[in-house]
Design an enzyme around this catalytic site. Structure first.
Site, mmCIF file in Angstrom:
data_model
loop_
_atom_site.group_PDB
_atom_site.id
_atom_site.type_symbol
_atom_site.label_atom_id
_atom_site.label_comp_id
_atom_site.label_asym_id
_atom_site.label_seq_id
_atom_site.Cartn_x
_atom_site.Cartn_y
_atom_site.Cartn_z
ATOM 1 N N LEU A 116 51.928 29.828 0.766
ATOM 2 C CA LEU A 116 50.976 28.819 1.206
ATOM 3 C C LEU A 116 50.245 29.299 2.456
ATOM 4 O O LEU A 116 50.814 30.022 3.280
ATOM 5 C CB LEU A 116 51.702 27.502 1.519
ATOM 6 N N ASP A 117 48.997 28.879 2.612
ATOM 7 C CA ASP A 117 48.251 29.188 3.821
ATOM 8 C C ASP A 117 48.956 28.596 5.035
ATOM 9 O O ASP A 117 49.738 27.641 4.927
ATOM 10 C CB ASP A 117 46.834 28.613 3.742
ATOM 11 N N LEU A 118 48.633 29.134 6.211
ATOM 12 C CA LEU A 118 49.241 28.676 7.459
ATOM 13 C C LEU A 118 49.090 27.169 7.646
ATOM 14 O O LEU A 118 50.034 26.470 8.028
ATOM 15 C CB LEU A 118 48.591 29.413 8.642
ATOM 16 N N ARG A 132 40.851 25.987 -1.631
ATOM 17 C CA ARG A 132 39.719 26.064 -0.697
ATOM 18 C C ARG A 132 38.423 26.422 -1.421
ATOM 19 O O ARG A 132 37.365 25.860 -1.151
ATOM 20 C CB ARG A 132 40.027 27.084 0.401
ATOM 21 N N ALA A 143 48.479 24.903 5.346
ATOM 22 C CA ALA A 143 48.911 24.102 4.194
ATOM 23 C C ALA A 143 50.383 23.725 4.314
ATOM 24 O O ALA A 143 51.158 24.363 5.024
ATOM 25 C CB ALA A 143 48.663 24.867 2.903
#
Length: 266
Positions: free
Chosen positions: A38-40, A169, A42
């Site tokens: 997961l993105d930072l 995104r 998220a």
């Protein structure tokens, strides 16, 4: 060594890698892997595996993902998140719920999607995000993904069930573009991977058969030795199965044409 799986509810603000630190410490091992980076910014579901169960991670990673996110209209940023550097603005970005609902339905099915410039995709061995941070031009090719479900669950909150490799995104950017404006995704949260839900998050080790709905084939000592030595044995059925001896899962095999073909030990 402990072996099993555990389910993490990652908070926003830490990397997926850092989210594993507590797992490594709790079970006193460095052999920990995870499915679903997961993105930072998220939050949500990450499935971690310890020991031999790390071999199961590709089967988890390949499953569909379910997310919720907020659609922010009127800005375009370099990261496609509200906190990124603003590249473009639109002061007339307001859209009705009916307009948004209509556009969301046009994304159901197979679509072409260009990943975000700030992503972990490799370009000539370098992460796209690292190149972007250096100010270099990053050109990413579009890829096919599949959207199973896409609908509003609030005024600006969206529910999405999609295939592996889908970037939320990018999806927000493309939804906004089809609405005739700019847009980014905020509060991205992964709710599920396949049939595994973030609501199952726990501190304990979970056995593979609790997360995989695979048939369990019990074998005797002789066949167990063959399986563990990579030798096929005869069996009825098809597809991936767990191999058990005396009630204990010892391996994963693939049933093909009446034979069990060993995949790996557990």
């Amino acid at each position: 060594m402990n072996s099993g799986l555990t389910i993490i509810d990652k908070p926003p603000g830490i990397t997926s890698f850092k989210a594993l630190f507590a797992i490594k410490k709790r079970f006193n091992t460095k052999r920990v892997g995870h499915a679903g980076t997961l993105d930072l910014s998220a939050s949500g579901l990450i499935v971690a595996a310890i020991g031999k169960c790390t071999r199961l991670l590709p089967y988890i990673e390949a499953q569909d993902k379910t997310y919720s996110f907020d659609l922010h209209l009127g800005i375009l940023t370099d990261t496609l998140e509200p906190t990124g550097n603003i590249l473009k603005r639109d002061g007339n970005a307001a859209r009705t719920a009916e307009d948004i609902d209509k556009v969301l339905q046009t994304f159901i099915g197979e679509i072409e999607q260009v990943p975000p410039m700030f992503s972990a995709i490799k370009i000539n061995g370098k992460r796209a995000s690292d190149l972007a941070l250096k100010g270099l031009d990053v050109e990413l090719k579009s890829r096919k993904v599949f959207i199973h479900e896409l609908r509003r669950i609030g005024e600006s909150s969206i529910y999405c069930k999609c295939s592996k490799g889908t970037y939320i995104r990018s999806l927000a950017r493309d939804i906004a573009e089809k609405l005739g404006t700019y847009g980014v995704a905020g509060n991205i949260r992964r709710l599920a991977i396949g049939g595994i839900s973030v609501e199952q998050a726990c501190d304990r080790l979970i056995s593979p058969q609790e997360l995989f709905n695979w048939q369990i084939v019990n074998v005797g000592e002789g066949d167990a030795k063959k399986i563990l030595n990579g030798m096929p044995v005869q069996v009825a059925g098809e597809n991936l199965v767990f191999i058990a001896q005396d009630g204990k899962i010892i391996a994963v095999a693939e049933a093909q044409n009446g034979w069990l073909i060993p995949k790996f030990q557990l």
